[in-house]
Scaffold this motif. Structure first.
Motif, PDB file in Angstrom:
ATOM      1  N   ALA A  98      37.705  40.321  35.287  1.00  0.00           N
ATOM      2  CA  ALA A  98      37.531  39.047  34.570  1.00  0.00           C
ATOM      3  C   ALA A  98      38.340  39.066  33.278  1.00  0.00           C
ATOM      4  CB  ALA A  98      36.062  38.802  34.273  1.00  0.00           C
ATOM      5  N   GLN A 177      42.448  32.144  36.559  1.00  0.00           N
ATOM      6  CA  GLN A 177      42.043  33.463  36.080  1.00  0.00           C
ATOM      7  C   GLN A 177      40.559  33.705  36.363  1.00  0.00           C
ATOM      8  OE1 GLN A 177      43.231  36.667  35.276  1.00  0.00           O
ATOM      9  NE2 GLN A 177      44.578  35.603  33.827  1.00  0.00           N
ATOM     10  N   ILE A 178      40.246  34.868  36.958  1.00  0.00           N
ATOM     11  CA  ILE A 178      38.844  35.217  37.197  1.00  0.00           C
ATOM     12  C   ILE A 178      38.094  35.205  35.865  1.00  0.00           C
ATOM     13  CG2 ILE A 178      37.269  37.056  37.921  1.00  0.00           C
ATOM     14  CD1 ILE A 178      39.264  37.829  40.036  1.00  0.00           C
ATOM     15  N   SER A 179      36.939  34.551  35.874  1.00  0.00           N
ATOM     16  CA  SER A 179      36.224  34.302  34.613  1.00  0.00           C
ATOM     17  C   SER A 179      34.746  34.657  34.739  1.00  0.00           C
ATOM     18  CB  SER A 179      36.364  32.829  34.224  1.00  0.00           C
ATOM     19  OG  SER A 179      37.732  32.462  34.113  1.00  0.00           O
ATOM     20  N   LEU A 206      36.863  27.335  38.399  1.00  0.00           N
ATOM     21  CA  LEU A 206      37.183  28.757  38.410  1.00  0.00           C
ATOM     22  C   LEU A 206      37.446  29.278  39.814  1.00  0.00           C
ATOM     23  CD1 LEU A 206      34.367  29.829  35.916  1.00  0.00           C
ATOM     24  CD2 LEU A 206      36.769  29.318  35.390  1.00  0.00           C
ATOM     25  N   PRO A 207      38.229  30.351  39.927  1.00  0.00           N
ATOM     26  CA  PRO A 207      38.564  30.910  41.243  1.00  0.00           C
ATOM     27  C   PRO A 207      37.443  31.789  41.814  1.00  0.00           C
ATOM     28  CG  PRO A 207      39.604  32.206  39.536  1.00  0.00           C
ATOM     29  CD  PRO A 207      38.950  31.047  38.833  1.00  0.00           C
ATOM     30  N   SER A 208      37.563  32.134  43.084  1.00  0.00           N
ATOM     31  CA  SER A 208      36.627  33.051  43.722  1.00  0.00           C
ATOM     32  C   SER A 208      36.594  34.373  42.959  1.00  0.00           C
ATOM     33  CB  SER A 208      37.040  33.305  45.170  1.00  0.00           C
ATOM     34  OG  SER A 208      36.986  32.115  45.921  1.00  0.00           O
ATOM     35  N   GLY A 209      35.410  34.988  42.933  1.00  0.00           N
ATOM     36  CA  GLY A 209      35.249  36.237  42.200  1.00  0.00           C
ATOM     37  C   GLY A 209      34.750  36.025  40.786  1.00  0.00           C
ATOM     38  N   SER A 210      34.770  34.777  40.323  1.00  0.00           N
ATOM     39  CA  SER A 210      34.226  34.464  38.999  1.00  0.00           C
ATOM     40  C   SER A 210      32.701  34.495  39.068  1.00  0.00           C
ATOM     41  CB  SER A 210      34.710  33.087  38.538  1.00  0.00           C
ATOM     42  OG  SER A 210      36.113  33.078  38.369  1.00  0.00           O
ATOM     43  N   SER A 211      32.063  34.748  37.951  1.00  0.00           N
ATOM     44  CA  SER A 211      30.612  34.888  37.947  1.00  0.00           C
ATOM     45  C   SER A 211      29.979  34.048  36.856  1.00  0.00           C
ATOM     46  CB  SER A 211      30.210  36.353  37.806  1.00  0.00           C
ATOM     47  OG  SER A 211      30.904  36.984  36.750  1.00  0.00           O
ATOM     48  N   VAL A 302      27.819  34.981  41.781  1.00  0.00           N
ATOM     49  CA  VAL A 302      29.271  35.126  41.927  1.00  0.00           C
ATOM     50  C   VAL A 302      29.806  34.090  42.904  1.00  0.00           C
ATOM     51  CG1 VAL A 302      31.142  36.690  42.611  1.00  0.00           C
ATOM     52  CG2 VAL A 302      29.108  37.610  41.466  1.00  0.00           C
TER      53      VAL A 302
END
Length: 304
Positions: A98, A177-179, A206-211, A302
């Protein structure tokens, strides 16, 4: 919210008091005291200690003993626990890639001004209602704090459907950007459909993998089965002009997050919060134990 948030000020007071009066801390907000004027700190201290018969009718002691009892019992468990939970999760998220931290309803949060080493590569966005956010900016200016170059303040009303445009308009924000996003103390004060819409809007940014990390009141909160502290918190919030409006069962929350393409990664109940986040402090202060707030759970989700 035409004026600065009273609940945000009281939360800052609770964090400041805990940091000042303990060596082993649940959460160390060493800057919170500086954000409060001496008059505000004294007024909150006085008003709270005078309320001992409301908070703890059987308690007897000096004014300072009354204040500590109220802070430890009623005021500090939520601000301390959820901040500790969020910043632990943030550190893990940064380790996993992140690079942006979005603090929704930032209030008087001080992370941006006491950044640990792991935040070196983070872009930090404080997103808050203009009334509270502008008040915080005035306080920071009067304290002559250095504002790090990776900190960005975005005034936004989450009930305004155009708030996302304000975030996207910030040159430092990168939607690819992962956030990591924190929504602490928000779910209580929004109708369910509004909270779901807010989560949906964040997910779309936000993109996948963001939490996303948030706290929420459980399904017993508005019932006679709620804990004594929860019932009194409802009264206090209403009197402050910021009434609580929603609560959730785990199954209901899980279904809502599933519909938003969010997977629950970590979830803590009050008993788990006390055991996992408060143990070191409680071992060091057996005369002043703190337990997690009644009927409040923490969740880290997530985006798939």
């Amino acid at each position: 919210m035409k004026n600065k948030s009273i609940t945000a000020l009281v939360s800052a007071f609770a964090r400041a008091y805990h940091a000042e009066h303990n060596q082993i801390k649940i959460f160390d907000d060493r800057l919170a005291r500086e954000l409060l004027t001496n008059e505000e700190y004294a007024n909150i201290s006085s008003n709270m200690s005078k309320g001992i018969t409301f908070f703890l009718p059987e308690f007897t002691g000096t004014q300072e003993e009354c204040l500590r009892a109220i802070v430890d019992w009623q005021l500090s468990p939520s601000p301390l626990g959820r901040a500790a939970f969020a910043e632990q999760a943030l550190q893990n998220a940064v380790t996993l890639g992140a690079r942006q931290y979005l603090i929704f309803a930032a209030g008087y949060d001080t992370f941006a001004y006491r950044q640990p080493d792991f935040a070196d590569n983070l872009q930090i966005f404080e997103i808050d209602h203009p009334a509270t956010g502008d008040d915080k900016q005035r306080r920071i200016s009067s304290l002559h704090w250095h504002v790090p170059s990776n900190v960005h303040y975005i005034p936004a009303d989450f009930l305004d459907p155009d708030w996302q445009k304000r975030v996207l308009a910030c040159p430092a924000f990168d939607p690819d950007q992962i956030s990591f996003s924190s929504l602490l103390g928000i779910s209580y004060y929004l109708p369910k459909n509004s909270f779901k819409q807010l989560l949906s809007a964040i997910v779309s940014l936000l993109p996948s993998g963001s939490s996303i990390v948030f706290d929420y009141p459980d399904e017993l909160t508005f019932t006679p089965q709620a804990g004594e502290r929860a019932q009194k918190q409802l009264m206090m919030a209403a009197q402050a002009g910021e009434p609580m409006q929603a609560s959730y069962s785990y199954r209901e929350l899980e279904q809502m997050l599933e519909e938003l393409n969010l997977l629950i990664y970590r979830h803590l109940t009050p008993a788990e919060i006390t055991r996992q986040l408060f143990k070191a402090y409680n071992d060091s202060q057996p005369a002043h134990p703190i337990t997690a707030f009644d009927n409040v759970n923490y969740c880290l989700a997530v985006k798939r």
